[in-house]
Scaffold this motif. Structure first.
Motif, PDB file in Angstrom:
ATOM      1  N   ILE A  78       8.043  -9.857  -7.899  1.00 47.51           N
ATOM      2  CA  ILE A  78       9.375  -9.762  -7.286  1.00 47.51           C
ATOM      3  C   ILE A  78       9.957 -11.151  -7.090  1.00 47.51           C
ATOM      4  CG2 ILE A  78      10.575  -9.160  -5.137  1.00 47.51           C
ATOM      5  CD1 ILE A  78       8.789  -6.675  -4.985  1.00 47.51           C
ATOM      6  N   ILE A  79       9.134 -12.087  -6.609  1.00 51.30           N
ATOM      7  CA  ILE A  79       9.588 -13.469  -6.439  1.00 51.30           C
ATOM      8  C   ILE A  79      10.012 -14.066  -7.777  1.00 51.30           C
ATOM      9  CG2 ILE A  79       8.815 -15.798  -5.835  1.00 51.30           C
ATOM     10  CD1 ILE A  79       7.063 -14.464  -3.669  1.00 51.30           C
ATOM     11  N   ASN A  80       9.254 -13.785  -8.820  1.00 46.95           N
ATOM     12  CA  ASN A  80       9.618 -14.286 -10.149  1.00 46.95           C
ATOM     13  C   ASN A  80      10.964 -13.721 -10.607  1.00 46.95           C
ATOM     14  OD1 ASN A  80       7.229 -15.735 -10.268  1.00 46.95           O
ATOM     15  ND2 ASN A  80       6.121 -14.139 -11.387  1.00 46.95           N
ATOM     16  N   PHE A  81      11.185 -12.453 -10.335  1.00 48.73           N
ATOM     17  CA  PHE A  81      12.474 -11.832 -10.665  1.00 48.73           C
ATOM     18  C   PHE A  81      13.606 -12.510  -9.893  1.00 48.73           C
ATOM     19  CE2 PHE A  81      15.759  -8.874  -9.251  1.00 48.73           C
ATOM     20  CZ  PHE A  81      16.280  -8.428 -10.460  1.00 48.73           C
ATOM     21  N   LEU A  82      13.408 -12.725  -8.599  1.00 49.97           N
ATOM     22  CA  LEU A  82      14.440 -13.359  -7.772  1.00 49.97           C
ATOM     23  C   LEU A  82      14.720 -14.783  -8.243  1.00 49.97           C
ATOM     24  CD1 LEU A  82      13.322 -12.133  -4.227  1.00 49.97           C
ATOM     25  CD2 LEU A  82      15.161 -11.211  -5.645  1.00 49.97           C
TER      26      LEU A  82
ATOM     27  N   TYR B 214       8.821 -19.317   4.252  1.00 48.82           N
ATOM     28  CA  TYR B 214       9.208 -20.342   3.280  1.00 48.82           C
ATOM     29  C   TYR B 214       7.977 -21.029   2.683  1.00 48.82           C
ATOM     30  CZ  TYR B 214      14.280 -20.304   3.890  1.00 48.82           C
ATOM     31  OH  TYR B 214      15.606 -19.950   3.880  1.00 48.82           O
ATOM     32  N   SER B 215       6.972 -21.279   3.507  1.00 45.50           N
ATOM     33  CA  SER B 215       5.738 -21.887   3.006  1.00 45.50           C
ATOM     34  C   SER B 215       5.062 -20.974   1.990  1.00 45.50           C
ATOM     35  CB  SER B 215       4.781 -22.187   4.158  1.00 45.50           C
ATOM     36  OG  SER B 215       5.308 -23.185   5.014  1.00 45.50           O
ATOM     37  N   ALA B 216       5.058 -19.676   2.271  1.00 48.57           N
ATOM     38  CA  ALA B 216       4.459 -18.718   1.335  1.00 48.57           C
ATOM     39  C   ALA B 216       5.221 -18.705   0.014  1.00 48.57           C
ATOM     40  CB  ALA B 216       4.430 -17.331   1.958  1.00 48.57           C
ATOM     41  N   LEU B 217       6.549 -18.792   0.081  1.00 47.82           N
ATOM     42  CA  LEU B 217       7.334 -18.852  -1.150  1.00 47.82           C
ATOM     43  C   LEU B 217       7.012 -20.114  -1.939  1.00 47.82           C
ATOM     44  CD1 LEU B 217      10.873 -17.599  -0.012  1.00 47.82           C
ATOM     45  CD2 LEU B 217       9.247 -16.403  -1.480  1.00 47.82           C
ATOM     46  N   GLU B 218       6.874 -21.221  -1.237  1.00 44.69           N
ATOM     47  CA  GLU B 218       6.536 -22.473  -1.920  1.00 44.69           C
ATOM     48  C   GLU B 218       5.210 -22.343  -2.666  1.00 44.69           C
ATOM     49  OE1 GLU B 218       6.546 -25.372   1.155  1.00 44.69           O
ATOM     50  OE2 GLU B 218       8.728 -25.345   1.408  1.00 44.69           O
ATOM     51  N   LYS B 219       4.229 -21.725  -2.012  1.00 43.70           N
ATOM     52  CA  LYS B 219       2.913 -21.563  -2.646  1.00 43.70           C
ATOM     53  C   LYS B 219       2.974 -20.579  -3.810  1.00 43.70           C
ATOM     54  CE  LYS B 219       0.298 -22.716   1.532  1.00 43.70           C
ATOM     55  NZ  LYS B 219       1.437 -22.993   2.428  1.00 43.70           N
ATOM     56  N   SER B 220       4.033 -19.772  -3.848  1.00 50.03           N
ATOM     57  CA  SER B 220       4.221 -18.819  -4.952  1.00 50.03           C
ATOM     58  C   SER B 220       5.113 -19.391  -6.038  1.00 50.03           C
ATOM     59  CB  SER B 220       4.820 -17.510  -4.412  1.00 50.03           C
ATOM     60  OG  SER B 220       3.960 -16.904  -3.474  1.00 50.03           O
ATOM     61  N   GLY B 221       5.443 -20.681  -5.933  1.00 49.18           N
ATOM     62  CA  GLY B 221       6.240 -21.336  -6.969  1.00 49.18           C
ATOM     63  C   GLY B 221       7.731 -21.209  -6.791  1.00 49.18           C
ATOM     64  N   ALA B 222       8.171 -20.829  -5.572  1.00 50.06           N
ATOM     65  CA  ALA B 222       9.605 -20.624  -5.337  1.00 50.06           C
ATOM     66  C   ALA B 222      10.070 -21.513  -4.191  1.00 50.06           C
ATOM     67  CB  ALA B 222       9.899 -19.155  -5.040  1.00 50.06           C
TER      68      ALA B 222
ATOM     69  N   THR C 199       0.809  -1.218   0.000  1.00 43.69           N
ATOM     70  CA  THR C 199       0.000   0.000   0.000  1.00 43.69           C
ATOM     71  C   THR C 199       0.845   1.272   0.000  1.00 43.69           C
ATOM     72  OG1 THR C 199      -0.161  -0.188   2.408  1.00 43.69           O
ATOM     73  CG2 THR C 199      -1.972  -1.109   1.107  1.00 43.69           C
ATOM     74  N   ASP C 200       2.163   1.144   0.109  1.00 40.11           N
ATOM     75  CA  ASP C 200       3.036   2.317   0.104  1.00 40.11           C
ATOM     76  C   ASP C 200       3.154   2.876  -1.319  1.00 40.11           C
ATOM     77  OD1 ASP C 200       3.494   2.008   2.785  1.00 40.11           O
ATOM     78  OD2 ASP C 200       5.455   1.030   2.540  1.00 40.11           O
ATOM     79  N   PRO C 201       3.273   4.183  -1.467  1.00 41.23           N
ATOM     80  CA  PRO C 201       3.450   4.766  -2.797  1.00 41.23           C
ATOM     81  C   PRO C 201       4.670   4.207  -3.529  1.00 41.23           C
ATOM     82  CG  PRO C 201       2.951   6.482  -1.191  1.00 41.23           C
ATOM     83  CD  PRO C 201       3.174   5.224  -0.416  1.00 41.23           C
ATOM     84  N   GLU C 202       5.710   3.860  -2.768  1.00 44.46           N
ATOM     85  CA  GLU C 202       6.944   3.373  -3.386  1.00 44.46           C
ATOM     86  C   GLU C 202       6.801   1.970  -3.974  1.00 44.46           C
ATOM     87  OE1 GLU C 202       7.972   6.160   0.006  1.00 44.46           O
ATOM     88  OE2 GLU C 202       6.692   4.376  -0.238  1.00 44.46           O
ATOM     89  N   SER C 203       5.743   1.265  -3.599  1.00 49.37           N
ATOM     90  CA  SER C 203       5.619  -0.128  -4.043  1.00 49.37           C
ATOM     91  C   SER C 203       5.596  -0.260  -5.563  1.00 49.37           C
ATOM     92  CB  SER C 203       4.362  -0.763  -3.444  1.00 49.37           C
ATOM     93  OG  SER C 203       3.183  -0.132  -3.929  1.00 49.37           O
ATOM     94  N   GLN C 204       5.061   0.744  -6.250  1.00 50.11           N
ATOM     95  CA  GLN C 204       4.979   0.679  -7.716  1.00 50.11           C
ATOM     96  C   GLN C 204       6.345   0.803  -8.383  1.00 50.11           C
ATOM     97  OE1 GLN C 204       3.138   4.358  -9.415  1.00 50.11           O
ATOM     98  NE2 GLN C 204       3.206   5.115  -7.302  1.00 50.11           N
ATOM     99  N   PHE C 205       7.373   1.205  -7.594  1.00 50.38           N
ATOM    100  CA  PHE C 205       8.688   1.435  -8.182  1.00 50.38           C
ATOM    101  C   PHE C 205       9.692   0.317  -7.888  1.00 50.38           C
ATOM    102  CE2 PHE C 205       7.243   5.827  -6.758  1.00 50.38           C
ATOM    103  CZ  PHE C 205       6.643   6.137  -7.969  1.00 50.38           C
ATOM    104  N   VAL C 206       9.391  -0.553  -6.920  1.00 54.19           N
ATOM    105  CA  VAL C 206      10.401  -1.499  -6.427  1.00 54.19           C
ATOM    106  C   VAL C 206      10.891  -2.435  -7.523  1.00 54.19           C
ATOM    107  CG1 VAL C 206      10.877  -3.375  -4.805  1.00 54.19           C
ATOM    108  CG2 VAL C 206       9.557  -1.385  -4.049  1.00 54.19           C
ATOM    109  N   LEU C 207       9.973  -3.129  -8.195  1.00 54.65           N
ATOM    110  CA  LEU C 207      10.390  -4.130  -9.165  1.00 54.65           C
ATOM    111  C   LEU C 207      11.173  -3.520 -10.321  1.00 54.65           C
ATOM    112  CD1 LEU C 207      10.423  -7.015 -10.218  1.00 54.65           C
ATOM    113  CD2 LEU C 207       8.189  -6.574 -11.283  1.00 54.65           C
ATOM    114  N   LEU C 208      10.691  -2.423 -10.867  1.00 55.44           N
ATOM    115  CA  LEU C 208      11.388  -1.799 -11.998  1.00 55.44           C
ATOM    116  C   LEU C 208      12.768  -1.303 -11.568  1.00 55.44           C
ATOM    117  CD1 LEU C 208      11.422  -1.030 -14.925  1.00 55.44           C
ATOM    118  CD2 LEU C 208      10.115   1.044 -14.369  1.00 55.44           C
ATOM    119  N   ALA C 209      12.858  -0.763 -10.358  1.00 57.58           N
ATOM    120  CA  ALA C 209      14.169  -0.339  -9.852  1.00 57.58           C
ATOM    121  C   ALA C 209      15.100  -1.536  -9.710  1.00 57.58           C
ATOM    122  CB  ALA C 209      14.013   0.388  -8.519  1.00 57.58           C
ATOM    123  N   MET C 210      14.574  -2.663  -9.200  1.00 54.53           N
ATOM    124  CA  MET C 210      15.383  -3.876  -9.090  1.00 54.53           C
ATOM    125  C   MET C 210      15.876  -4.327 -10.459  1.00 54.53           C
ATOM    126  SD  MET C 210      13.098  -6.016  -6.308  1.00 54.53           S
ATOM    127  CE  MET C 210      14.156  -7.469  -6.315  1.00 54.53           C
ATOM    128  N   GLN C 211      14.983  -4.320 -11.437  1.00 54.67           N
ATOM    129  CA  GLN C 211      15.355  -4.749 -12.786  1.00 54.67           C
ATOM    130  C   GLN C 211      16.429  -3.848 -13.385  1.00 54.67           C
ATOM    131  OE1 GLN C 211      11.375  -4.588 -14.365  1.00 54.67           O
ATOM    132  NE2 GLN C 211      11.065  -6.808 -14.186  1.00 54.67           N
TER     133      GLN C 211
END
Length: 348
Positions: free
Chosen positions: A193-197, A254-262, A133-145
């Motif tokens: 983000i998980i997909n990027f990682l 870790y369980s949440a990551l597993e459910k997200s395919g990671a 919900t933070d305004p910065e959330s829309q920028f995180v992935l693109l900045a990481m990329q």
């Protein structure tokens, strides 16, 4: 439990230094070649030692990994040639600017390439505890990329991993740990983000504080469970038993990551600590107990991933007198700003 207050005498100081040195050197390295224990170097204070003195102090204490929260140039200069492995943080406030590829390239060239290999960069944390919900959330992935692409251009992407530091509040369910899953609000943010990682073979960074979980729910969470002091299993999750809240929290992620395919993704605990003053259960004795038990524990892994050391960064090296708003925020340091230990920690 008894504890020993640090004094200003040279004898007590030297004894405490030796004890801490034993902690960090005895923990050795984990399976990925990183020290199991690092220490965060926060600088939101007006009474801290100089950057050079801080880096020297890490060396004196045998601390082999550091996390910083911005590319402080004096700290980076001081780290040259030290072999201290580094998590370099990119502040939330600059994430939007890094959605411009040219700006990201300039940022990487200025703050990373110009110091490499004299500074041992390990991870770049693009943002810290950004919520969906933070305004910065829309920028995180693109900045990481963009940061990653700049590292590719510099041929450093296999040496330095790009990630972001999250907190367990992204979970919609965490009990029992096998039920861990990211919330519906968090999924559109964290899944890409998980997909990027996954694609870049990078770990997720997570800040885990059993202190905040405890004070937020003292009715259902026992203090001993938060401090690694429970004599037996408190939570039984199918075949896995949990004696401490740290493991339960980490395995729920870790369980949440597993459910997200990671299912194979590693988590680096990029912050964990306990305050020594300023609020409920914030005492010198509890802080010493938490840090000592955490240090002793991380080599062993979690019930879900036993025998796999957990790369963990203690928060923090020094008290920070300008943090807030909660008073406890000023009291997470292992040391006072004058470099005196608040408590000796005995490695067992």
């Amino acid at each position: 439990m008894g504890f020993v207050h640090a004094t200003t005498s040279n004898k007590t100081f030297i004894v405490a230094i030796i004890l801490l040195l034993g902690i960090f050197m005895s923990n050795g390295q984990n399976s990925t070649g990183a020290p199991s224990i690092g220490v965060c170097n926060g600088r939101i204070a007006n009474d801290l030692p100089s950057e050079q003195d801080v880096v020297t102090f890490y060396q004196i204490n045998g601390i082999e990994a550091m996390r910083i929260y911005d590319p402080n140039q004096l700290t980076l200069q001081a780290l040259k040639g030290t072999n201290i492995q580094l998590i370099l943080g990119i502040p939330n406030a600059v994430l939007q600017s890094l959605t411009n590829p040219l700006a990201a390239t300039d940022y990487v060239n200025t703050n990373i390439v110009s110091y490499f290999p004299a500074v041992k960069f390990r991870y770049i944390s693009v943002g810290n505890e950004v919520k969906p919900t933070d305004p910065e959330s829309q920028f995180v992935l693109l900045a990481m990329q963009n940061i990653y692409n700049a590292l590719v251009t510099a041929n450093l992407h296999d040496r330095i991993k790009v990630s972001t530091s999250v907190e367990p509040s992204l979970l919609g369910q965490s009990y029992p740990p096998s039920s861990g899953v990211f919330s519906q609000i968090a999924c559109p943010y964290i899944t890409p983000i998980i997909n990027f990682l996954t694609n870049t073979q990078s770990p997720l960074l997570a800040n885990i504080y059993t202190y905040f979980s405890y004070i937020g729910d003292t009715k259902n969470i026992d203090l001993c469970f938060a401090l690694f002091m429970s004599p037996g299993n408190v939570v039984q999750d199918e075949s896995l038993g949990y004696q401490n809240l740290f493991d339960a929290t980490l395995d729920s992620m870790y369980s949440a990551l597993e459910k997200s395919g990671a299912k194979d993704m590693e988590i680096v605990v990029s912050e964990s600590g306990w305050p020594s003053a300023g609020g409920m259960a914030a005492t010198v004795d509890n802080a010493r107990t938490y840090y000592q038990n955490l240090i002793n524990h991380v080599r062993n892994g979690t019930p879900k991933r036993p025998g796999r050391p957990i790369e963990t960064y203690l928060f923090a090296m020094f008290d920070e007198n300008q943090k807030g708003p909660a008073a406890t925020e000023q009291h997470f340091g292992l040391f006072s700003p004058n470099k005196q230990p608040k408590y000796p920690i005995k490695f067992i």
